[in-house]
Design an enzyme around this catalytic site. Structure first.
Site, PDB file in Angstrom:
ATOM      1  N   ARG A  32      -9.288  -4.960  14.597  1.00 57.24           N
ATOM      2  CA  ARG A  32      -9.187  -4.168  15.820  1.00 57.24           C
ATOM      3  C   ARG A  32      -8.704  -2.732  15.570  1.00 57.24           C
ATOM      4  NH1 ARG A  32      -5.869  -8.878  18.836  1.00 57.24           N
ATOM      5  NH2 ARG A  32      -5.450  -9.397  16.660  1.00 57.24           N
ATOM      6  N   GLN A  86      -4.093 -14.708  -0.636  1.00 60.56           N
ATOM      7  CA  GLN A  86      -4.805 -15.579   0.305  1.00 60.56           C
ATOM      8  C   GLN A  86      -6.248 -15.075   0.299  1.00 60.56           C
ATOM      9  OE1 GLN A  86      -3.993 -14.857   4.458  1.00 60.56           O
ATOM     10  NE2 GLN A  86      -4.746 -16.853   5.114  1.00 60.56           N
ATOM     11  N   THR A 146      -2.978 -17.394  10.344  1.00 61.59           N
ATOM     12  CA  THR A 146      -1.563 -17.246   9.934  1.00 61.59           C
ATOM     13  C   THR A 146      -1.012 -18.553   9.327  1.00 61.59           C
ATOM     14  OG1 THR A 146      -0.995 -17.667  12.249  1.00 61.59           O
ATOM     15  CG2 THR A 146      -0.981 -15.382  11.543  1.00 61.59           C
ATOM     16  N   SER A 167       3.600  48.911  -1.938  1.00 61.82           N
ATOM     17  CA  SER A 167       2.615  48.234  -1.091  1.00 61.82           C
ATOM     18  C   SER A 167       1.295  48.092  -1.828  1.00 61.82           C
ATOM     19  CB  SER A 167       2.372  49.055   0.177  1.00 61.82           C
ATOM     20  OG  SER A 167       3.577  49.121   0.892  1.00 61.82           O
ATOM     21  N   ARG A 221      -2.744  53.344 -11.298  1.00 63.40           N
ATOM     22  CA  ARG A 221      -3.860  53.629 -10.396  1.00 63.40           C
ATOM     23  C   ARG A 221      -4.352  55.026 -10.741  1.00 63.40           C
ATOM     24  NH1 ARG A 221      -0.478  56.910  -6.970  1.00 63.40           N
ATOM     25  NH2 ARG A 221       1.308  55.749  -6.179  1.00 63.40           N
TER      26      ARG A 221
HETATM   27  C1  UD1 Z   1       0.081 -13.627  16.119  1.00 60.58           C
HETATM   28  C2  UD1 Z   1       0.525 -14.971  16.711  1.00 60.58           C
HETATM   29  C3  UD1 Z   1       0.808 -14.772  18.194  1.00 60.58           C
HETATM   30  C4  UD1 Z   1       1.869 -13.708  18.377  1.00 60.58           C
HETATM   31  C5  UD1 Z   1       1.476 -12.400  17.673  1.00 60.58           C
HETATM   32  C6  UD1 Z   1       2.655 -11.458  17.663  1.00 60.58           C
HETATM   33  C7  UD1 Z   1      -0.670 -16.675  15.425  1.00 60.58           C
HETATM   34  C8  UD1 Z   1      -1.770 -17.650  15.451  1.00 60.58           C
HETATM   35  N1  UD1 Z   1      -0.521 -15.935  16.533  1.00 60.58           N
HETATM   36  O1  UD1 Z   1      -1.134 -13.295  16.758  1.00 60.58           O
HETATM   37  O2  UD1 Z   1       1.270 -15.978  18.762  1.00 60.58           O
HETATM   38  O3  UD1 Z   1       2.094 -13.474  19.755  1.00 60.58           O
HETATM   39  O4  UD1 Z   1       1.094 -12.650  16.305  1.00 60.58           O
HETATM   40  O5  UD1 Z   1       2.336 -10.200  17.147  1.00 60.58           O
HETATM   41  O6  UD1 Z   1       0.062 -16.609  14.464  1.00 60.58           O
HETATM   42  N2  UD1 Z   1      -2.486 -12.622   8.588  1.00 60.58           N
HETATM   43  C9  UD1 Z   1      -2.604 -13.083   7.281  1.00 60.58           C
HETATM   44  N3  UD1 Z   1      -3.596 -13.970   6.995  1.00 60.58           N
HETATM   45  C10 UD1 Z   1      -4.462 -14.423   7.934  1.00 60.58           C
HETATM   46  C11 UD1 Z   1      -4.327 -13.965   9.256  1.00 60.58           C
HETATM   47  C12 UD1 Z   1      -3.337 -13.067   9.557  1.00 60.58           C
HETATM   48  O7  UD1 Z   1      -1.844 -12.691   6.404  1.00 60.58           O
HETATM   49  O8  UD1 Z   1      -5.314 -15.244   7.574  1.00 60.58           O
HETATM   50  C13 UD1 Z   1      -1.437 -11.645   8.890  1.00 60.58           C
HETATM   51  C14 UD1 Z   1      -1.988 -10.339   9.421  1.00 60.58           C
HETATM   52  O9  UD1 Z   1      -2.198  -9.422   8.338  1.00 60.58           O
HETATM   53  C15 UD1 Z   1      -0.889  -9.873  10.344  1.00 60.58           C
HETATM   54  C16 UD1 Z   1      -0.217 -11.138  10.814  1.00 60.58           C
HETATM   55  O10 UD1 Z   1      -0.623 -12.159   9.908  1.00 60.58           O
HETATM   56  O11 UD1 Z   1       0.044  -9.055   9.679  1.00 60.58           O
HETATM   57  C17 UD1 Z   1      -0.582 -11.527  12.244  1.00 60.58           C
HETATM   58  O12 UD1 Z   1      -1.992 -11.697  12.332  1.00 60.58           O
HETATM   59  P1  UD1 Z   1      -2.812 -11.291  13.631  1.00 60.58           P
HETATM   60  O13 UD1 Z   1      -4.217 -11.671  13.404  1.00 60.58           O
HETATM   61  O14 UD1 Z   1      -2.506  -9.911  14.028  1.00 60.58           O
HETATM   62  O15 UD1 Z   1      -2.168 -12.282  14.712  1.00 60.58           O
HETATM   63  P2  UD1 Z   1      -2.154 -12.108  16.292  1.00 60.58           P
HETATM   64  O16 UD1 Z   1      -3.487 -12.428  16.836  1.00 60.58           O
HETATM   65  O17 UD1 Z   1      -1.556 -10.817  16.653  1.00 60.58           O
HETATM   66 CA    CA Z   2      -0.946  -9.088  15.538  1.00 61.42          CA
END
Ligand code: UD1
Ligand code: CA
Length: 453
Positions: free
Chosen positions: A14, A73, A79, A401, A436
């Site tokens: 995003r 990863q 997450t 100058s 000069r």
């Molecule tokens: C997540 C939470 C949501 C919370 C929000 C707060 C989950 C499923 N949801 O959503 O409940 O309200 O954060 O900000 O956890 N990341 C990885 N590997 C992955 C996916 C993500 O390392 O496979 C990292 C991303 O780089 C990021 C963080 O995890 O720093 C959060 O990921 P993001 O996709 O932004 O989660 P949200 O949809 O914001």
């Molecule tokens: Ca997030």
């Protein structure tokens, strides 16, 4: 003992950027670096950073930090999947695990400390930061029972319209008993809207889980797009400016001023509108900066004034005045009480105490002694098309100058350069150099036959 894991593997679609989201800068540091800084009050036994998208770039950005263990990863499946990567690495099941989202950069160290101590005092299986937001859009919703025990977290995309009304949100900051988490982590599934392994799914399987409301909701701002990033920047600026205002710094029209949190100011500094202080800038007391200046990685001694100028990677000693419209491009040192005036550009140049470079000059790769007066339009010709060369100007010299000093060239002490000279050879102490052509005047001369013109 506590281990920290920062989730930083996502691309951050995003953000619409090829730069990994966690590397986007926020006031002079990356978001990820800020998340690391938020751990400054806890003493983790290990620090894991889960990396994936552009892993090498993320690692390189933290190469100056010690004791980090990077966990790859390879595919970013959510997450929960990110935390699963710790299973083969973290064997000590008695450890507490603090999980931090890499995109929540405004947390205060005190808040994390409080989260950890609440978790440990209550012997919780998990403790998470939450808050109530009037506009909870974009966050997972936290559902608790009457005793404030968390029962489940439902991601916004999986919520029914009714569930979306719940204003209690998950900040993405958690403390887990690793033993309990490790048992259920392998059981996560991807049966949800986003077909990801959600870390938040574990909360329906462990107990007791406690929600800890943060007192300052701004701290848990999660960054998913550039609008959030801009909002976070404003929050950060507000914090920084409040700190300096209370420490005795005057900010005139603070909204138009930006200050990185790596900047150090002293009491009795005045900052005027449209002034931006960046990087490792240090400002001593009595300085007056702005209006309209950009100062980056520059040290300013006491009572320096800078007016409508750009200063980078430089040192300005006490009492010096800079501007308006000066540009110090890097590795410039200005001595005590010296003056750099309008339309003066300098690079890699040292100016001794009590000197004046008042108007329309370029000085590059030059060393000037004390009490030098550089006349309007004096230029060091430092580049021969291939290499840069040095110009040395001794104490109490005066350049007329429009003089050009063709480097490499050296003037001794108390040398006077006649206006309009092009100096190509070295000049000894106490000399006048005129380089000069002599003026020729032909009295009574005019076009012989003006009718032919
Ligand atoms: C997540 C939470 C949501 C919370 C929000 C707060 C989950 C499923 N949801 O959503 O409940 O309200 O954060 O900000 O956890 N990341 C990885 N590997 C992955 C996916 C993500 O390392 O496979 C990292 C991303 O780089 C990021 C963080 O995890 O720093 C959060 O990921 P993001 O996709 O932004 O989660 P949200 O949809 O914001
Ligand atoms: Ca997030």
């Amino acid at each position: 003992m506590v281990t920290v894991a920062i989730l930083a593997a996502g691309r951050g679609t995003r953000m619409k950027s090829s730069l990994p989201k966690v590397l986007h800068p926020l006031g002079g540091k990356s978001m990820l670096e800020r998340v690391l800084d938020s751990c400054s009050l806890i003493q983790p036994s290990r620090y894991f950073v889960v990396v994936g998208y552009e892993a090498e770039q993320v690692k390189a950005s933290l190469s100056h930090r010690e004791n980090l263990e990077f966990v790859l990863q390879e595919q970013q499946l959510g997450t929960g999947h990110a935390v699963q990567q710790l299973l083969p690495l973290l064997h000590d099941r008695d450890e507490d695990l603090l999980v931090l989202n890499g995109d929540v950069p405004l947390l205060r160290p005190e808040t994390l400390q409080q989260l950890l101590s609440t978790h440990q005092q209550h012997h919780n299986a998990a403790t998470l930061l939450t808050t109530q937001l009037s506009n909870p859009q974009g966050y997972g919703r936290v559902f608790c029972d009457q005793n404030q025990q968390v029962q489940e977290i439902i991601e916004e995309k999986d919520c029914t319209p009714q569930q979306k009304q719940n204003q209690r949100i998950n900040a993405g900051i958690y403390c887990f008993n690793w033993g309990k988490l490790a048992e259920i982590l392998p059981e996560l599934s991807t049966q949800n809207q986003q077909q990801e392994y959600y870390l938040t799914d574990v909360f329906s399987s462990v107990s007791p889980v406690m929600a800890m409301d943060v007192s300052d909701v701004q701290e848990i701002t999660g960054i998913n797009n550039r609008k959030h990033l801009a909002q976070a920047y404003d929050i950060l600026q507000e914090r920084i400016k409040e700190k300096w205002l209370l420490a005795g710094v005057t900010l005139i029209n603070p909204d138009s001023i930006t200050i990185d949190d790596t900047v150090e100011l002293s009491p009795e500094v005045t900052i005027e509108p449209q002034t931006h202080l960046r990087g490792k800038t240090v400002v001593a007391s009595g300085c007056r900066l702005g209006p309209g200046s950009v100062i980056e990685n520059t040290q300013l001694g006491e009572n320096v004034t800078v007016f409508s100028s750009v200063l980078r990677d430089s040192t300005i000693e006490a009492g010096a005045t800079i501007g308006p419209y000066a540009h110090l491009r890097g590795n410039v040192a200005i001595g005590n009480d010296s003056r750099v005036g309008n339309f003066v550009e300098m690079k890699n140049t040292q100016v001794g105490e009590g000197s004046n470079v008042a108007h329309l000059s370029y000085l590059g790769d030059a060393t000037l002694g004390t009490e030098v007066n550089v006349g309007a339009g004096t230029i060091t010709a430092n580049y021969d098309g291939r290499n840069k060369h040095h110009t040395s100007i001794g104490n109490q010299c005066k350049t007329g100058s429009n003089s050009v000093l063709v480097a490499p060239v050296s003037l001794g002490d108390e040398v006077t350069v006649a206006a309009g000279s092009v100096v190509t050879d070295d000049v000894e102490d106490d000399a006048l150099v005129i380089a000069r052509s002599r003026q020729v005047v032909k009295p009574g001369w005019r076009l012989k036959d003006s009718a032919q013109r």
